[in-house]
Design an enzyme around this catalytic site. Sequence first.
Site, PDB file in Angstrom:
ATOM      1  N   SER A 115       9.516  23.323  69.114  1.00  0.00           N
ATOM      2  CA  SER A 115       9.627  24.623  67.996  1.00  0.00           C
ATOM      3  C   SER A 115       9.990  24.376  66.521  1.00  0.00           C
ATOM      4  CB  SER A 115      10.659  25.596  68.405  1.00  0.00           C
ATOM      5  OG  SER A 115      10.262  26.191  69.724  1.00  0.00           O
ATOM      6  N   LYS A 118       7.378  25.520  64.351  1.00  0.00           N
ATOM      7  CA  LYS A 118       7.311  27.176  63.734  1.00  0.00           C
ATOM      8  C   LYS A 118       7.947  26.836  61.937  1.00  0.00           C
ATOM      9  CE  LYS A 118       8.336  29.779  67.967  1.00  0.00           C
ATOM     10  NZ  LYS A 118       8.686  28.502  69.033  1.00  0.00           N
ATOM     11  N   SER A 175      13.597  31.897  67.722  1.00  0.00           N
ATOM     12  CA  SER A 175      12.237  31.178  67.926  1.00  0.00           C
ATOM     13  C   SER A 175      11.226  31.678  68.945  1.00  0.00           C
ATOM     14  CB  SER A 175      12.551  29.824  68.524  1.00  0.00           C
ATOM     15  OG  SER A 175      11.688  28.588  68.557  1.00  0.00           O
TER      16      SER A 175
END
Length: 346
Positions: A115, A118, A175
Amino acid sequence: MFVWAFRCRLRGLTQRYGGTFLALLAFVNLVAGIALLTAYFFHIPPGPDFAALSTALPSPAADLRQSVAYEDGVLAPRAAALVGDIYSARALLTELSSGRVLYRKAPEERSAPASLTKMMTIILALEALPDLDEEILLPEAIFPPLHTAGASMAGFQPGERVPVRDLLYGAMLPSGAEAAVGLACAVSGSESDFVQRMNEKAGELGMTETRFANCTGLNHPGQWSTARDMTVLLQYALQNEMFRELFTRPTYRTPSNEYHPSGISMVNTMFSQVRTARIEEVGYLLGGKTGYDGPVSGLCLASLAEVGGEEYILITLGAGHGETSPALHLLDAFTIYSRIPEMLSM
């Protein structure tokens, strides 16, 4: 008296050793004469003053110091010995203002960024969607694949219209994958088109060992990065004021609406795992973004800390092998950040 004694000694040596002694004496005089003549004609300079030299060396040029490529080739290996073993397979600690590397461990080795992906999604959305109050429709079609993949979610609903601001917080703090895909579709019309934009941006930033295949960080064989490239990305993104706000915000609650009468309460996944942001007696953990997508990526962390009045960023990748592992990435972060004063004093 001294001259008379020397002459007597010289006469005795001559009588004892004869011509051998006289030949040796002549050779010594010849060598001394050659040395004196060489020094006179070629003006041999004195040896360097190392004390003065060490203070006279120029500092790195400003453009180099602003690059993540600037390393202290002596400091980083010493810092590695100082820190010792860490759980993360790859790591890079950088002074934010200068780009100077203080600590590194396999920073060029490719790894699944999970993640941390992101961060690229968020900075591109910030640059493309300046109106943070603009409402974005979350298509119903994006939800089933994310649920099937077991993606982390922020809590938004299919068909909900969500302000850009809330999607940004949703993608950063908990997230949320649906928030990330919603932003991607708003910017480029589809996730696949947005991914092309992500790779173009990576190329512009010089992230030469990075390739994106989605905007969420879900495991994909065509998606990889390195600790160095993630450092380049974070160093760039933190120049954006809103990104810094998102990255350092511990909690956020969305306004109430028909889908969420009490709003959605969001907590930064990094801050939710630490009891205190204080790093021993040296500084504070200011912000961060976690990542995890199974044993392929391990536990990942991009973090920002203040130590001794300076800001530092740390990327760690590949710590632990399962969801039941303790917060090994955070243990590494506290260990490395706490050693900064000693690194700087070496």
